[in-house]
Scaffold this active site. Structure first.
Site, PDB file in Angstrom:
ATOM      1  CG  HIS A 280      -8.572  41.495  90.369  1.00  0.00           C
ATOM      2  ND1 HIS A 280      -7.530  40.604  90.170  1.00  0.00           N
ATOM      3  CD2 HIS A 280      -8.653  41.671  91.712  1.00  0.00           C
ATOM      4  CE1 HIS A 280      -7.015  40.277  91.337  1.00  0.00           C
ATOM      5  NE2 HIS A 280      -7.668  40.905  92.298  1.00  0.00           N
ATOM      6  CD  GLU A 281     -11.337  44.011  93.988  1.00  0.00           C
ATOM      7  OE1 GLU A 281     -11.839  43.304  94.875  1.00  0.00           O
ATOM      8  OE2 GLU A 281     -10.128  44.303  93.973  1.00  0.00           O
TER       9      GLU A 281
ATOM     10  CG  HIS B 241     -11.038  38.525  94.553  1.00  0.00           C
ATOM     11  ND1 HIS B 241     -10.150  37.490  94.711  1.00  0.00           N
ATOM     12  CD2 HIS B 241     -10.284  39.649  94.445  1.00  0.00           C
ATOM     13  CE1 HIS B 241      -8.914  37.973  94.693  1.00  0.00           C
ATOM     14  NE2 HIS B 241      -8.973  39.284  94.513  1.00  0.00           N
TER      15      HIS B 241
ATOM     16  CD  GLU C  31      -5.504  39.107  95.053  1.00  0.00           C
ATOM     17  OE1 GLU C  31      -5.762  39.777  94.045  1.00  0.00           O
ATOM     18  OE2 GLU C  31      -6.225  39.092  96.067  1.00  0.00           O
TER      19      GLU C  31
ATOM     20  CG  ASP D 266      -4.441  39.139  88.389  1.00  0.00           C
ATOM     21  OD1 ASP D 266      -5.231  39.998  88.831  1.00  0.00           O
ATOM     22  OD2 ASP D 266      -3.225  39.126  88.663  1.00  0.00           O
TER      23      ASP D 266
HETATM   24 ZN   LIG Z   1      -7.520  40.768  94.365  1.00  0.00          ZN
END
Ligand SMILES: [Zn+2]
Length: 421
Positions: A277-278, A281, A355, A359
């Site tokens: 997930h990071e 980003h 977000e 995801d």
């Molecule tokens: Zn996040």
């Protein structure tokens, strides 16, 4: 009272009223769920944990209301009692009108203003967080953190502010553009240096030891084309049982950091999903977009301060007989939050979209959504997240979608068309 004071008062009261109203709305909504677990969290929370999460949410909300009232009271006192121009006059009488003296005055006001919040900060850490079992900070660490923050403020912010005020002397009307560029350069330097110089002042960072977890995470980084030089463990447990993971720095100083608390709470595949997930980003350029937005915000801020500094009525309205850039910066700094508050729902909406995108990236990188869902559920439970935020409240304040929203999106991804452009 002149019109500029009336306008300032209206802005301050409007923000406080909105904050209190949203908080009450949210508290009432949460309390309705106190007796039974909301349907969309039945698989996640048992009734006892849910009740505890409700209690934690309400306790934080009540303290938040007191903090809001208190800081508004202090702000009103600073702006409307005439104390600021008086103090500025006597400070300049003694310390002179150099950029360094003006910059020091601004920092003294910042320190005084934030010191008034210390008793409530203390209460939040050693009463509230303690009561719900989250606090691990010792008294000594708490005071040391404040002392380090105080020193860093003088070491970093004082020269920066003085330089900005110097630019006003050197350049004249076009100073704000140069001040903005200076600020950007400073932020960029901090971005590079924070992980190696600033963060180690507060926490210990150790490379993740070799083993299956490290292999997994480096394997994920390689698979997603993310150059992770090393992964660090941070002793987050020194201050709190809350957990987190983040990236900091740029270029060769970039660091991937996992809280030790996170590693304790999640399984290896869940940790891999969190890291995915990071990485999402990063790969989806969310970090860059947020930096660009904050740079744009700073440009607008300097532009407004420069304009206001040229309007005698602004400073004089607050009692500064001969307004200058320093006093305008101070007033704008104190009032800026009353305007930016209304922009937070837009920024948070944008953040929540990021977000969802991260995801989705994680689910695709993992080839399954179950691990991420498992991690999100676990974190929701461990952190006693609000089980039932009012929709208006979460739309206004939440930078992350709620657990049911994220789970819903991930499950749709699994059952729906596998790839969208
Ligand atoms: Zn996040």
């Amino acid at each position: 009272m002149n019109w500029i004071l009336i306008l300032a008062l209206a802005l301050i009261v409007a923000r406080l009223a909105a904050e209190l109203w949203l908080s009450r709305l949210n508290q009432r909504h949460v309390r309705e769920c106190a007796t039974s677990v909301p349907d969309d969290l039945k698989e996640v929370l048992d009734p006892a944990t849910c009740a505890k999460a409700v209690e934690y949410t309400l306790a934080k909300a009540r303290l938040g209301q007191i903090q809001g009232l208190w800081s508004t009271g202090v702000l009103l006192l600073l702006l409307f009692s005439g104390i600021l121009p008086l103090a500025f006059g006597s400070w300049s009488g003694k310390a002179g009108h150099s950029a360094w003296a003006h910059a020091a005055f601004l920092l003294v006001v910042v320190v005084v203003f934030s010191s008034t919040g210390l008793p409530l900060d203390w209460h939040a850490q050693f009463r509230l967080e303690e009561r719900f079992g989250f606090n691990t900070t010792t008294r000594a660490t708490w005071w040391l953190d404040r002392a380090k923050g105080f020193l860093l403020l003088w070491l970093l912010a004082w020269p920066l502010l003085a330089l900005i005020l110097k630019l006003v002397e050197w350049i004249g009307p076009g100073w704000w553009l140069w001040a903005w560029l200076t600020m950007l350069a400073f932020q960029l330097a901090m971005f590079f240096l924070a992980p190696v110089i600033l963060l180690p002042l507060f926490n210990k960072f150790t490379p993740l030891p070799t083993g299956t977890l490290r292999d997994r995470l480096l394997g994920l980084a390689a698979r997603t084309g993310f150059r992770a030089r090393s992964i660090f463990l941070m002793d987050g447990s020194k201050r709190s049982r809350h957990s987190n993971a983040f990236f900091t720095g740029l270029g060769r100083f970039r660091r991937t950091v996992l809280f030790d608390t996170l590693v304790q709470q999640l399984t290896e595949s869940e940790l891999e999903a969190v890291l995915a997930h990071e990485i999402g980003h990063f790969k989806l350029k969310h970090v860059l977009k947020m930096l660009a937005l904050s740079a744009f915000g700073a440009l607008a801020g300097f532009c407004i301060v420069a304009w206001l500094a040229g309007q005698a009525w602004f400073g004089q309205g607050f009692g500064f007989h001969t307004p200058n850039v320093a006093s305008t910066l101070l007033l704008a700094g104190l009032l800026g939050g009353t305007v930016s508050f209304w922009l937070s729902p837009i920024l948070n909406h944008w953040s929540r979209r990021h977000e969802f995108e991260a995801d989705r990236f994680a689910a695709e990188a993992m080839g399954e959504a179950g691990s991420l869902i498992g991690a999100l559920r676990r974190l929701n439970r461990e952190n006693l997240s609000n089980p039932a935020p009012h929709p208006l409240y979460s739309a206004f304040y939440y930078s992350h979608p709620t657990l049911p929203e994220r789970e819903g999106a991930l499950k749709r991804l699994r059952s729906g068309p596998s790839h969208q452009p």
